[in-house]
Design an enzyme around this catalytic site. Sequence first.
Site, mmCIF file in Angstrom:
data_model
loop_
_atom_site.group_PDB
_atom_site.id
_atom_site.type_symbol
_atom_site.label_atom_id
_atom_site.label_comp_id
_atom_site.label_asym_id
_atom_site.label_seq_id
_atom_site.Cartn_x
_atom_site.Cartn_y
_atom_site.Cartn_z
ATOM 1 N N ARG A 28 24.925 -13.009 15.207
ATOM 2 C CA ARG A 28 24.426 -13.259 16.572
ATOM 3 C C ARG A 28 23.199 -14.168 16.531
ATOM 4 O O ARG A 28 23.021 -15.029 17.395
ATOM 5 C CB ARG A 28 24.076 -11.928 17.260
ATOM 6 C CG ARG A 28 23.673 -12.115 18.714
ATOM 7 C CD ARG A 28 23.539 -10.799 19.435
ATOM 8 N NE ARG A 28 22.318 -10.099 19.090
ATOM 9 C CZ ARG A 28 22.007 -8.884 19.534
ATOM 10 N NH1 ARG A 28 22.845 -8.226 20.299
ATOM 11 N NH2 ARG A 28 20.875 -8.324 19.196
ATOM 12 N N ARG B 275 16.206 5.454 25.160
ATOM 13 C CA ARG B 275 16.099 5.290 23.704
ATOM 14 C C ARG B 275 15.241 6.389 23.088
ATOM 15 O O ARG B 275 15.081 6.415 21.869
ATOM 16 C CB ARG B 275 15.468 3.935 23.393
ATOM 17 C CG ARG B 275 16.471 2.826 23.068
ATOM 18 C CD ARG B 275 15.663 1.563 22.881
ATOM 19 N NE ARG B 275 16.235 0.544 22.059
ATOM 20 C CZ ARG B 275 16.889 -0.518 22.523
ATOM 21 N NH1 ARG B 275 17.148 -0.625 23.799
ATOM 22 N NH2 ARG B 275 17.271 -1.460 21.696
ATOM 23 N N LYS C 99 27.219 -3.102 22.806
ATOM 24 C CA LYS C 99 26.938 -2.560 24.148
ATOM 25 C C LYS C 99 27.000 -3.648 25.214
ATOM 26 O O LYS C 99 27.564 -3.448 26.284
ATOM 27 C CB LYS C 99 25.553 -1.876 24.191
ATOM 28 C CG LYS C 99 25.431 -0.691 23.245
ATOM 29 C CD LYS C 99 24.151 0.090 23.492
ATOM 30 C CE LYS C 99 22.890 -0.692 23.209
ATOM 31 N NZ LYS C 99 22.665 -1.006 21.767
ATOM 32 N N ARG D 277 18.267 -15.349 18.975
ATOM 33 C CA ARG D 277 17.351 -14.288 19.426
ATOM 34 C C ARG D 277 16.274 -14.050 18.379
ATOM 35 O O ARG D 277 16.582 -13.859 17.203
ATOM 36 C CB ARG D 277 18.143 -13.001 19.687
ATOM 37 C CG ARG D 277 18.039 -12.563 21.134
ATOM 38 C CD ARG D 277 18.845 -11.340 21.375
ATOM 39 N NE ARG D 277 18.122 -10.138 20.972
ATOM 40 C CZ ARG D 277 18.479 -8.930 21.355
ATOM 41 N NH1 ARG D 277 19.504 -8.762 22.135
ATOM 42 N NH2 ARG D 277 17.791 -7.889 20.953
ATOM 43 N N ARG E 242 14.613 -2.407 13.385
ATOM 44 C CA ARG E 242 15.232 -1.902 14.627
ATOM 45 C C ARG E 242 16.220 -0.779 14.327
ATOM 46 O O ARG E 242 16.299 0.203 15.060
ATOM 47 C CB ARG E 242 15.920 -3.043 15.381
ATOM 48 C CG ARG E 242 14.900 -3.893 16.135
ATOM 49 C CD ARG E 242 15.431 -5.264 16.453
ATOM 50 N NE ARG E 242 16.542 -5.230 17.374
ATOM 51 C CZ ARG E 242 17.475 -6.177 17.447
ATOM 52 N NH1 ARG E 242 17.425 -7.211 16.637
ATOM 53 N NH2 ARG E 242 18.422 -6.088 18.332
HETATM 54 P P1 AMP Z 1 17.967 -4.528 23.124
HETATM 55 O O1 AMP Z 1 18.330 -5.828 23.741
HETATM 56 O O2 AMP Z 1 18.465 -3.345 23.903
HETATM 57 O O3 AMP Z 1 18.352 -4.447 21.659
HETATM 58 O O4 AMP Z 1 16.370 -4.420 23.170
HETATM 59 C C1 AMP Z 1 15.544 -5.389 22.535
HETATM 60 C C2 AMP Z 1 14.137 -4.821 22.353
HETATM 61 O O5 AMP Z 1 13.580 -4.490 23.646
HETATM 62 C C3 AMP Z 1 14.055 -3.530 21.544
HETATM 63 O O6 AMP Z 1 14.003 -3.766 20.156
HETATM 64 C C4 AMP Z 1 12.754 -2.932 22.092
HETATM 65 O O7 AMP Z 1 11.634 -3.593 21.534
HETATM 66 C C5 AMP Z 1 12.811 -3.292 23.572
HETATM 67 N N1 AMP Z 1 13.493 -2.251 24.382
HETATM 68 C C6 AMP Z 1 14.664 -2.371 25.072
HETATM 69 N N2 AMP Z 1 14.991 -1.238 25.701
HETATM 70 C C7 AMP Z 1 14.002 -0.358 25.417
HETATM 71 C C8 AMP Z 1 13.771 1.016 25.746
HETATM 72 N N3 AMP Z 1 14.647 1.710 26.502
HETATM 73 N N4 AMP Z 1 12.638 1.601 25.276
HETATM 74 C C9 AMP Z 1 11.758 0.925 24.508
HETATM 75 N N5 AMP Z 1 11.927 -0.354 24.140
HETATM 76 C C10 AMP Z 1 13.031 -1.001 24.585
#
Ligand code: AMP
Length: 190
Positions: A128, A89, A14, A134, A145
């Site tokens: 990654r 999400r 993404k 990260r 996740r």
């Molecule tokens: P991402 O970079 O999108 O994979 O997000 C990393 C982490 O941020 C996720 O594993 C969640 O803990 C949190 N997170 C990001 N976006 C959301 C969302 N829309 N709702 C809830 N938690 C989020």
Amino acid sequence: MVNIVLFGPPGSGKGTQSEKLIEKYGLTHISTGDILRAQVAAETELGLKAKAFMDKGELIPDEDVIAMLVNRVKEENDPKGFIFDGFPRTVAQAEALDSSLKELGMKVDIMVSLEVERDELIKRLLNRAKLTGRVDDTLEVIENRLDVYNRQTLPLKDFYKEMNKYAPVDGVGSIDDIFERITAKIDAIS
Ligand code: AMP
């Protein structure tokens, strides 16, 4: 104006595809993961709360993420459109996105779903981890996740399918090939 929800599991590409879409369509990119990581780094109240969830690979509570998202959308003056990356999400988040965009005279036009198998996702995320360090890219957190995604986020496909906005894209191949598949779907509706 076109508003895109870029959907897909962690590791589906993404972030990479968002960068190319911004360049092509001049859209505003909103990644809730990026905003949350910035909040964690700045040690804000939200950041401190979010960190505990993120470290485990759990979702931050809807009310916090929704408030954060709505504020970010409203910050933008005269946007050409948005790419929502990592949001919504949950179904509650999708409903909140719909109603706040409606208030602003906008709507989600398409949900582009990057489809990638679990084994490939794990491989990409472990890779990654080596490149970016990260903290939530360890095998244990990655697996959680992906489970959280299947349980809480996948039902959103049906939400957007019912609205005829679901556009699946094969997320395996070269970055440019995947980008072409995505733009074909966007250009077909705009
Ligand atoms: P991402 O970079 O999108 O994979 O997000 C990393 C982490 O941020 C996720 O594993 C969640 O803990 C949190 N997170 C990001 N976006 C959301 C969302 N829309 N709702 C809830 N938690 C989020």
